[in-house]
Design an enzyme around this catalytic site. Structure first.
Site, PDB file in Angstrom:
ATOM      1  N   GLY A   1       1.107  -1.014   0.049  1.00  0.00           N
ATOM      2  CA  GLY A   1      -0.127   0.177   0.001  1.00  0.00           C
ATOM      3  C   GLY A   1       0.821   1.228   0.034  1.00  0.00           C
ATOM      4  CB  ALA A   2       2.878   2.762  -2.662  1.00  0.00           C
ATOM      5  N   GLY A   3       0.084   4.312  -0.726  1.00  0.00           N
ATOM      6  CA  GLY A   3      -0.510   5.441  -0.927  1.00  0.00           C
ATOM      7  C   GLY A   3       0.099   6.475   0.157  1.00  0.00           C
TER       8      GLY A   3
ATOM      9  CB  VAL B   1      -0.895   5.476   5.923  1.00  0.00           C
ATOM     10  CG1 VAL B   1      -0.043   5.084   7.125  1.00  0.00           C
ATOM     11  CG2 VAL B   1      -2.048   6.527   6.144  1.00  0.00           C
TER      12      VAL B   1
ATOM     13  NE  ARG C   1     -10.048   4.649  13.448  1.00  0.00           N
ATOM     14  CZ  ARG C   1     -10.275   5.488  14.349  1.00  0.00           C
ATOM     15  NH1 ARG C   1     -11.191   5.493  15.114  1.00  0.00           N
ATOM     16  NH2 ARG C   1      -9.328   6.517  14.875  1.00  0.00           N
TER      17      ARG C   1
ATOM     18  CG  ASN D   1     -10.063  -1.452   3.500  1.00  0.00           C
ATOM     19  OD1 ASN D   1     -10.316  -1.139   2.192  1.00  0.00           O
ATOM     20  ND2 ASN D   1     -10.062  -0.367   4.449  1.00  0.00           N
TER      21      ASN D   1
ATOM     22  CG  ASN E   1      -8.569   2.037  10.083  1.00  0.00           C
ATOM     23  OD1 ASN E   1      -8.460   1.284  11.185  1.00  0.00           O
ATOM     24  ND2 ASN E   1      -8.204   3.189   9.852  1.00  0.00           N
TER      25      ASN E   1
ATOM     26  NE  ARG F   1      -4.649  10.591  15.888  1.00  0.00           N
ATOM     27  CZ  ARG F   1      -4.861   9.681  14.864  1.00  0.00           C
ATOM     28  NH1 ARG F   1      -5.522   8.781  15.367  1.00  0.00           N
ATOM     29  NH2 ARG F   1      -4.666   9.884  13.606  1.00  0.00           N
TER      30      ARG F   1
ATOM     31  CG  HIS G   1      -7.307   2.195  15.740  1.00  0.00           C
ATOM     32  ND1 HIS G   1      -6.715   3.303  16.117  1.00  0.00           N
ATOM     33  CD2 HIS G   1      -7.254   2.336  14.321  1.00  0.00           C
ATOM     34  CE1 HIS G   1      -6.384   4.064  15.381  1.00  0.00           C
ATOM     35  NE2 HIS G   1      -6.999   3.595  14.094  1.00  0.00           N
TER      36      HIS G   1
HETATM   37  N1  LIG Z   1      -4.320   1.597  11.757  1.00  0.00           N
HETATM   38  C1  LIG Z   1      -4.272   2.919  11.945  1.00  0.00           C
HETATM   39  O1  LIG Z   1      -4.053   3.365  12.590  1.00  0.00           O
HETATM   40  C2  LIG Z   1      -4.305   3.679  10.412  1.00  0.00           C
HETATM   41  C3  LIG Z   1      -3.828   4.947  10.581  1.00  0.00           C
HETATM   42  C4  LIG Z   1      -4.175   5.598   9.232  1.00  0.00           C
HETATM   43  C5  LIG Z   1      -4.725   4.956   7.989  1.00  0.00           C
HETATM   44  N2  LIG Z   1      -5.277   3.678   8.215  1.00  0.00           N
HETATM   45  C6  LIG Z   1      -5.727   2.926   7.124  1.00  0.00           C
HETATM   46  O2  LIG Z   1      -4.593   2.785   6.354  1.00  0.00           O
HETATM   47  C7  LIG Z   1      -5.322   2.495   5.003  1.00  0.00           C
HETATM   48  C8  LIG Z   1      -4.711   3.008   3.925  1.00  0.00           C
HETATM   49  O3  LIG Z   1      -4.704   4.696   4.086  1.00  0.00           O
HETATM   50  P1  LIG Z   1      -4.320   5.907   3.228  1.00  0.00           P
HETATM   51  O4  LIG Z   1      -4.660   6.894   3.586  1.00  0.00           O
HETATM   52  O5  LIG Z   1      -2.772   5.554   2.843  1.00  0.00           O
HETATM   53  O6  LIG Z   1      -4.802   5.282   1.818  1.00  0.00           O
HETATM   54  P2  LIG Z   1      -4.682   5.667   0.311  1.00  0.00           P
HETATM   55  O7  LIG Z   1      -5.779   5.607  -0.508  1.00  0.00           O
HETATM   56  O8  LIG Z   1      -3.830   6.788   0.270  1.00  0.00           O
HETATM   57  O9  LIG Z   1      -3.649   4.370  -0.137  1.00  0.00           O
HETATM   58  C9  LIG Z   1      -4.069   2.983  -0.147  1.00  0.00           C
HETATM   59  C10 LIG Z   1      -3.221   2.297  -1.306  1.00  0.00           C
HETATM   60  O10 LIG Z   1      -3.774   1.087  -1.214  1.00  0.00           O
HETATM   61  C11 LIG Z   1      -3.538   0.432  -2.573  1.00  0.00           C
HETATM   62  N3  LIG Z   1      -4.201  -0.866  -2.569  1.00  0.00           N
HETATM   63  C12 LIG Z   1      -5.381  -1.189  -2.603  1.00  0.00           C
HETATM   64  N4  LIG Z   1      -5.865  -2.551  -2.834  1.00  0.00           N
HETATM   65  C13 LIG Z   1      -4.728  -2.984  -3.005  1.00  0.00           C
HETATM   66  C14 LIG Z   1      -4.174  -4.459  -3.079  1.00  0.00           C
HETATM   67  N5  LIG Z   1      -4.867  -5.526  -3.037  1.00  0.00           N
HETATM   68  N6  LIG Z   1      -2.722  -4.639  -3.032  1.00  0.00           N
HETATM   69  C15 LIG Z   1      -1.812  -3.667  -2.917  1.00  0.00           C
HETATM   70  N7  LIG Z   1      -2.191  -2.263  -2.890  1.00  0.00           N
HETATM   71  C16 LIG Z   1      -3.612  -2.203  -2.802  1.00  0.00           C
HETATM   72  C17 LIG Z   1      -4.072   1.566  -3.261  1.00  0.00           C
HETATM   73  O11 LIG Z   1      -3.851   1.455  -4.635  1.00  0.00           O
HETATM   74  C18 LIG Z   1      -3.502   2.703  -2.684  1.00  0.00           C
HETATM   75  O12 LIG Z   1      -2.290   3.207  -3.181  1.00  0.00           O
HETATM   76  C19 LIG Z   1      -6.940   2.789   5.099  1.00  0.00           C
HETATM   77  O13 LIG Z   1      -7.625   1.782   5.410  1.00  0.00           O
HETATM   78  C20 LIG Z   1      -6.785   3.734   6.452  1.00  0.00           C
HETATM   79  O14 LIG Z   1      -8.084   3.626   7.071  1.00  0.00           O
HETATM   80  C21 LIG Z   1      -5.121   3.061   9.549  1.00  0.00           C
HETATM   81  O1  LIG Z   2      -9.258   7.374  11.774  1.00  0.00           O
HETATM   82  C1  LIG Z   2      -8.986   6.980  10.653  1.00  0.00           C
HETATM   83  O2  LIG Z   2     -10.052   6.560   9.679  1.00  0.00           O
HETATM   84  C2  LIG Z   2      -7.799   6.560  10.152  1.00  0.00           C
HETATM   85  C3  LIG Z   2      -6.612   6.184  11.395  1.00  0.00           C
HETATM   86  O3  LIG Z   2      -7.515   4.959  11.963  1.00  0.00           O
HETATM   87  C4  LIG Z   2      -6.491   7.014  12.406  1.00  0.00           C
HETATM   88  O4  LIG Z   2      -6.934   6.733  13.518  1.00  0.00           O
HETATM   89  O5  LIG Z   2      -5.958   8.157  12.028  1.00  0.00           O
END
Ligand SMILES: NC(=O)c1ccc[n+]([C@@H]2O[C@H](COP(=O)([O-])OP(=O)(O)OC[C@H]3O[C@@H](n4cnc5c(N)ncnc54)[C@H](O)[C@@H]3O)[C@@H](O)[C@H]2O)c1
Ligand SMILES: O=C(O)C[C@H](O)C(=O)O
Length: 304
Positions: free
Chosen positions: A6-8, A10, A86, A93, A118, A149, A173
């Site tokens: 996941g190179a988005g 985060v 979430r 997801n 998430n 936080r 979470h």
């Molecule tokens: N646990 C935490 O504390 C926490 C914190 C922040 C974000 N998140 C979660 O992390 C996830 C990503 O957030 P983001 O802001 O980076 O999103 P984003 O949309 O910027 O990036 C997500 C990436 O996942 C890629 N992707 C989708 N399906 C895929 C697959 N099968 N294989 C490989 N790559 C795939 C997409 O192409 C995209 O580049 C979300 O579910 C978000 O809620 C969790």
């Molecule tokens: O809140 C969200 O959806 C993203 C992540 O779980 C966070 O806590 O920042």
């Protein structure tokens, strides 16, 4: 090698912090979006070149490239939009995480998995079950971010240095997150002796809700989660044995089984080396168990 799937937003930020902390010589960004991980890797390498840091970031769309990884972060999938919880991301997801973890099993079956996607706790449980790995090797990032936080709110309320604040956030979470005001300290002084009850309640509520506020303001949370992921990786690769809240599978701890949820754990080179059991009071137990029920109910409708 550390792999981030996941190179988005985060994933890219987790690679940035991991490279700046020099956690491995090689960081691989994997994504299904063509060009994205490659572009992100180029951008990061240009930054590292100026910094004089010899960490090489690679981008790929090929799961095979993660062969030999020691740690795989799973941060692929959709994020919530303003107004969503979430848990609203569960259906979309779950399939992504199952698919990704199937590939980890195939190409990096010695690795540790850090789920981040998430809703975090259900995804950590899906990753644990799908991989079949020992539970010490599957631990999700959520509580580490929540505590960053919580600590910021404590700092704002007391005015004392961030460095002196120690705190824990456990449980889901999600909506039933449990910031432990009773266990927080500033330089060893218990927080409840420093702040009145109303202020503690305010911090408790603010910690639970602040991610939604950031998402409303800027669309996503990025830097705090990216840093929290790299801090967890650091505890593993440097065998720091830091006590970190991680979402890991419980087998009787806190009176719970067959669920992944946030608990304090010693994180070192073997992953989760020990789960620490706290004496929770009735109110804390209620929040914790509500979180467990929420995760279990959500997963009862998902096949994995
Ligand atoms: N646990 C935490 O504390 C926490 C914190 C922040 C974000 N998140 C979660 O992390 C996830 C990503 O957030 P983001 O802001 O980076 O999103 P984003 O949309 O910027 O990036 C997500 C990436 O996942 C890629 N992707 C989708 N399906 C895929 C697959 N099968 N294989 C490989 N790559 C795939 C997409 O192409 C995209 O580049 C979300 O579910 C978000 O809620 C969790
Ligand atoms: O809140 C969200 O959806 C993203 C992540 O779980 C966070 O806590 O920042």
């Amino acid at each position: 090698m550390i792999t981030i799937i996941g190179a988005g937003k985060v994933g890219g930020d987790a690679a940035l912090f991991s490279a700046l902390r020099r956690l491995d010589d090689e960081i691989l960004l994997l994504d299904i979006a063509e060009g994205l991980p490659q572009g992100e890797a180029m951008d990061l390498n240009h930054m590292l070149s100026e910094q004089g840091i010899d960490v090489n970031v690679k981008g790929s769309n090929n799961y095979e490239d993660m062969k030999g990884s020691k740690i795989v972060v799973v941060v692929a999938g959709a994020g919530r939009k303003p107004g969503m919880t979430r848990m609203d991301l569960l259906k979309i997801n779950a399939g992504v995480v199952k698919d990704v973890v199937g590939n980890i099993k195939k190409f990096a079956d010695d690795a540790m998995i850090i789920p981040v996607t998430n809703p975090l706790d259900p995804m950590a449980q899906i990753a644990y079950k799908t991989s079949g790995f020992d539970r010490s090797r599957v631990f999700g990032m959520g509580g580490m971010l929540d505590l960053s936080r919580f600590k910021q709110f404590i700092h704002e309320a007391t005015g004392y240095s961030r460095e002196s604040t120690k705190a824990l956030v456990i449980g889901e979470h999600g909506e039933n997150m449990l910031p432990l005001t009773r266990f927080a300290t500033v330089s060893g002084i218990p927080l409840p002796t420093l702040l009145p009850k109303e202020k503690l309640d305010e911090i408790f509520t603010a910690t639970k809700g602040v991610a939604a506020e950031v998402i409303k303001l800027k669309g996503a949370t990025v830097h705090a989660p990216g840093n929290a992921i790299s801090a967890m990786i650091e505890s593993v690769v440097q065998d720091k044995k830091q006590v970190i809240p991680v979402s890991t599978n419980l087998d009787g701890e806190y009176g719970q089984k067959d669920v992944s949820i946030g608990v304090p754990a010693v994180v070192g080179k073997k992953g989760v080396e020990k789960i620490l059991e706290l004496e929770l009071n009735d109110e804390e137990k209620e929040w914790f168990n509500k979180g467990v029920d929420s995760v279990k109910n959500a997963l009862s409708g998902v096949e994995f």
